[in-house]
Design a protein around this motif. Structure first.
Motif, PDB file in Angstrom:
ATOM      1  N   PRO A 183      44.100 -53.658  54.665  1.00  0.00           N
ATOM      2  CA  PRO A 183      43.172 -54.381  53.192  1.00  0.00           C
ATOM      3  C   PRO A 183      41.944 -53.479  53.162  1.00  0.00           C
ATOM      4  N   LEU A 184      41.661 -53.151  51.608  1.00  0.00           N
ATOM      5  CA  LEU A 184      40.363 -52.525  51.356  1.00  0.00           C
ATOM      6  C   LEU A 184      39.655 -53.189  50.220  1.00  0.00           C
ATOM      7  N   LEU A 185      39.020 -53.316  49.633  1.00  0.00           N
ATOM      8  CA  LEU A 185      38.026 -53.488  49.316  1.00  0.00           C
ATOM      9  C   LEU A 185      36.911 -52.864  49.233  1.00  0.00           C
ATOM     10  N   VAL A 186      36.822 -52.119  47.686  1.00  0.00           N
ATOM     11  CA  VAL A 186      36.344 -51.391  47.201  1.00  0.00           C
ATOM     12  C   VAL A 186      35.552 -52.009  45.889  1.00  0.00           C
ATOM     13  N   ASN A 187      33.954 -52.254  46.225  1.00  0.00           N
ATOM     14  CA  ASN A 187      33.033 -52.466  45.605  1.00  0.00           C
ATOM     15  C   ASN A 187      32.533 -51.072  44.495  1.00  0.00           C
ATOM     16  N   LEU A 188      32.687 -50.768  43.232  1.00  0.00           N
ATOM     17  CA  LEU A 188      31.847 -49.503  43.021  1.00  0.00           C
ATOM     18  C   LEU A 188      30.480 -50.502  42.064  1.00  0.00           C
ATOM     19  N   TRP A 189      29.921 -49.650  42.231  1.00  0.00           N
ATOM     20  CA  TRP A 189      28.524 -50.091  41.313  1.00  0.00           C
ATOM     21  C   TRP A 189      27.449 -49.028  41.901  1.00  0.00           C
TER      22      TRP A 189
ATOM     23  N   LEU B 109      33.786 -51.864  51.414  1.00  0.00           N
ATOM     24  CA  LEU B 109      33.438 -50.503  51.112  1.00  0.00           C
ATOM     25  C   LEU B 109      32.076 -51.047  49.436  1.00  0.00           C
ATOM     26  N   ALA B 110      31.651 -50.732  49.561  1.00  0.00           N
ATOM     27  CA  ALA B 110      30.461 -50.639  48.642  1.00  0.00           C
ATOM     28  C   ALA B 110      30.007 -49.078  48.156  1.00  0.00           C
ATOM     29  N   VAL B 111      30.517 -48.194  47.014  1.00  0.00           N
ATOM     30  CA  VAL B 111      30.002 -46.857  46.134  1.00  0.00           C
ATOM     31  C   VAL B 111      29.371 -47.042  45.487  1.00  0.00           C
ATOM     32  N   ALA B 112      28.386 -46.402  46.028  1.00  0.00           N
ATOM     33  CA  ALA B 112      27.334 -46.372  44.576  1.00  0.00           C
ATOM     34  C   ALA B 112      27.786 -44.988  44.170  1.00  0.00           C
ATOM     35  N   GLN B 113      27.748 -45.530  42.079  1.00  0.00           N
ATOM     36  CA  GLN B 113      27.458 -44.011  41.669  1.00  0.00           C
ATOM     37  C   GLN B 113      26.619 -43.511  40.879  1.00  0.00           C
ATOM     38  N   ASP B 114      25.407 -44.225  41.625  1.00  0.00           N
ATOM     39  CA  ASP B 114      24.206 -43.665  41.038  1.00  0.00           C
ATOM     40  C   ASP B 114      23.947 -41.944  41.101  1.00  0.00           C
ATOM     41  N   LEU B 115      23.560 -41.666  39.967  1.00  0.00           N
ATOM     42  CA  LEU B 115      23.652 -39.935  39.423  1.00  0.00           C
ATOM     43  C   LEU B 115      22.810 -39.242  40.900  1.00  0.00           C
ATOM     44  N   GLN B 116      21.535 -39.531  41.157  1.00  0.00           N
ATOM     45  CA  GLN B 116      20.878 -38.933  42.185  1.00  0.00           C
ATOM     46  C   GLN B 116      21.385 -39.692  43.327  1.00  0.00           C
ATOM     47  N   GLY B 117      22.530 -40.154  44.527  1.00  0.00           N
ATOM     48  CA  GLY B 117      23.068 -40.183  45.772  1.00  0.00           C
ATOM     49  C   GLY B 117      22.122 -40.192  46.178  1.00  0.00           C
TER      50      GLY B 117
ATOM     51  N   SER C 282      36.994 -47.989  34.424  1.00  0.00           N
ATOM     52  CA  SER C 282      36.238 -48.948  34.299  1.00  0.00           C
ATOM     53  C   SER C 282      34.880 -48.833  34.273  1.00  0.00           C
ATOM     54  N   ALA C 283      34.254 -50.411  34.625  1.00  0.00           N
ATOM     55  CA  ALA C 283      33.173 -49.979  34.372  1.00  0.00           C
ATOM     56  C   ALA C 283      32.187 -51.320  35.460  1.00  0.00           C
ATOM     57  N   LEU C 284      30.862 -50.923  35.551  1.00  0.00           N
ATOM     58  CA  LEU C 284      30.092 -51.718  36.243  1.00  0.00           C
ATOM     59  C   LEU C 284      29.368 -52.846  36.555  1.00  0.00           C
ATOM     60  N   PRO C 285      29.925 -53.431  37.404  1.00  0.00           N
ATOM     61  CA  PRO C 285      30.356 -53.077  38.987  1.00  0.00           C
ATOM     62  C   PRO C 285      31.522 -53.126  38.493  1.00  0.00           C
ATOM     63  N   THR C 286      32.688 -52.449  39.840  1.00  0.00           N
ATOM     64  CA  THR C 286      34.050 -53.005  39.426  1.00  0.00           C
ATOM     65  C   THR C 286      34.374 -53.157  41.058  1.00  0.00           C
ATOM     66  N   SER C 287      35.200 -53.948  41.366  1.00  0.00           N
ATOM     67  CA  SER C 287      35.736 -54.281  42.381  1.00  0.00           C
ATOM     68  C   SER C 287      37.285 -54.923  42.440  1.00  0.00           C
ATOM     69  N   ILE C 288      38.309 -52.947  42.894  1.00  0.00           N
ATOM     70  CA  ILE C 288      39.785 -53.305  43.471  1.00  0.00           C
ATOM     71  C   ILE C 288      39.828 -53.355  44.672  1.00  0.00           C
ATOM     72  N   LEU C 289      40.695 -54.545  44.934  1.00  0.00           N
ATOM     73  CA  LEU C 289      41.428 -54.574  46.453  1.00  0.00           C
ATOM     74  C   LEU C 289      42.788 -53.779  46.207  1.00  0.00           C
ATOM     75  N   TYR C 290      43.043 -52.969  47.719  1.00  0.00           N
ATOM     76  CA  TYR C 290      43.706 -51.492  48.221  1.00  0.00           C
ATOM     77  C   TYR C 290      44.405 -52.868  49.238  1.00  0.00           C
ATOM     78  N   ASP C 291      45.962 -52.849  49.224  1.00  0.00           N
ATOM     79  CA  ASP C 291      46.300 -52.957  50.543  1.00  0.00           C
ATOM     80  C   ASP C 291      46.623 -51.791  51.326  1.00  0.00           C
ATOM     81  N   ALA C 292      47.566 -52.360  52.803  1.00  0.00           N
ATOM     82  CA  ALA C 292      46.782 -52.187  53.776  1.00  0.00           C
ATOM     83  C   ALA C 292      47.936 -50.176  53.311  1.00  0.00           C
ATOM     84  N   LYS C 293      48.638 -49.992  52.462  1.00  0.00           N
ATOM     85  CA  LYS C 293      48.878 -48.877  51.917  1.00  0.00           C
ATOM     86  C   LYS C 293      48.534 -47.685  50.977  1.00  0.00           C
ATOM     87  N   GLY C 294      47.474 -48.766  50.713  1.00  0.00           N
ATOM     88  CA  GLY C 294      46.234 -47.663  49.837  1.00  0.00           C
ATOM     89  C   GLY C 294      47.078 -48.021  48.348  1.00  0.00           C
ATOM     90  N   ARG C 295      47.723 -49.190  47.919  1.00  0.00           N
ATOM     91  CA  ARG C 295      48.522 -49.508  46.442  1.00  0.00           C
ATOM     92  C   ARG C 295      47.155 -50.635  46.006  1.00  0.00           C
TER      93      ARG C 295
END
Length: 210
Positions: free
Chosen positions: A98-104, A132-140, A172-185
Motif C-alpha cells: 500500500p502507498l499513501l501519497v500526501n500532496l502538500w 510519500l509527501a510530494v510537495a506541489q511548490d512551484l519553486q521545487g 483536488s485541493a491541498l492537502p490531499t492524501s490518497i491511499l493506493y493498494d499494492a496494485k496501484g489502485r
C-alpha cells in the motif's frame, strides 16, 4: 449580484469539482488552492485556508477534512515527479505494498499542520506501507529542501512535483492524501488536513487492511 445555491451548482459540475466547490462554499474545511504562477511563494492564509477571525491567522491547529471514496479502483496516475535524489519517478515504482501519497506545499498552513503526524505514521508503518509527501511548490527543491531541514522530520523524504502533475491528476485541493493498494489502485482519499495519529485515521487505514 447573482446568488447561487450550493445544491444547484453541485448538480451542474463534475463530481470532483463539485467536491472542491463544496469545501469553498462551506468555508469549514482547511484546504488550499494551488500556488499562483508568477507570484512567488503564496503567503499563509491564501486560498481556501480557514482562518481564525479574531487573530486573522490560519487556524493551523484544526484538522478539518472529508473522506472521499468516489475514485476507488482508479489506477494511480502515470505523471512523473522528482525524488530526493532529483531523479524522475512515478507512483508505479512503489507498487507491491500500500502507498499513501500526501500532496502538500510549504505555503499551505493545513498541510504543514498535519506533516508531523504524517511523519510519525511513516516511521511506524514503514514495513507495511509506503508514505510519500510530494510537495506541489512551484519553486521545487529551492524551498522544499530548506523546509525539510528545518522541520526535523524523521521518516518522510522531500519528493517534489513543481509542475503540479499529481495535483492536476487528482483534481483536488491541498492537502490531499490518497491511499493506493499494492496494485496501484485508489482506495480512498482525504481532502483537507487530518491527524494521522488520531482514531479516525487509524480506522481508515484498518479499513484498507493497512
Amino acid at each position: 449580484m447573482l446568488l447561487l445555491s450550493g445544491e444547484s451548482v453541485i448538480q451542474r459540475v463534475p463530481r470532483n469539482i463539485a467536491l472542491i466547490l463544496a469545501l469553498c462554499l462551506a468555508g469549514s474545511i482547511a484546504g488550499c488552492d494551488r500556488e499562483k504562477q508568477g507570484q512567488g511563494q503564496a503567503v499563509p492564509g491564501e486560498g481556501n485556508i480557514s482562518r481564525d477571525e479574531a487573530k486573522d491567522t490560519p487556524a493551523v491547529g484544526q484538522f478539518e477534512h472529508i473522506v472521499e471514496r468516489g475514485n476507488a479502483g482508479k489506477l494511480a496516475p502515470a505523471a512523473a515527479f522528482r525524488g530526493p535524489d532529483d531523479a524522475p519517478v512515478t507512483l508505479a515504482a512503489f507498487r507491491g505494498k500500500p502507498l499513501l501519497v500526501n500532496l502538500w506545499a510549504t505555503w499551505c498552513a493545513p498541510c504543514v499542520a498535519e506533516m508531523p503526524t504524517l511523519d510519525k505514521l511513516a516511521a511506524a508503518r514503514g514495513e507495511t506501507m509506503t508514505v510519500l509527501a510530494v510537495a506541489q511548490d512551484l519553486q521545487g527543491a529551492e524551498v522544499v529542501d530548506p523546509w525539510f531541514q528545518k522541520a526535523g522530520l524523521k521518516a518522510l523524504q522531500p519528493y517534489i512535483d513543481p509542475q503540479n502533475a499529481l495535483l492536476d491528476a487528482a483534481n483536488s485541493a491541498l492537502p490531499t492524501s490518497i491511499l493506493y493498494d499494492a496494485k496501484g489502485r485508489e482506495v480512498w482519499r482525504v481532502v483537507g488536513a487530518i491527524d494521522w495519529q488520531g482514531e479516525e485515521a487509524k480506522a481508515l487505514l484498518a479499513e484498507a487492511g493497512v
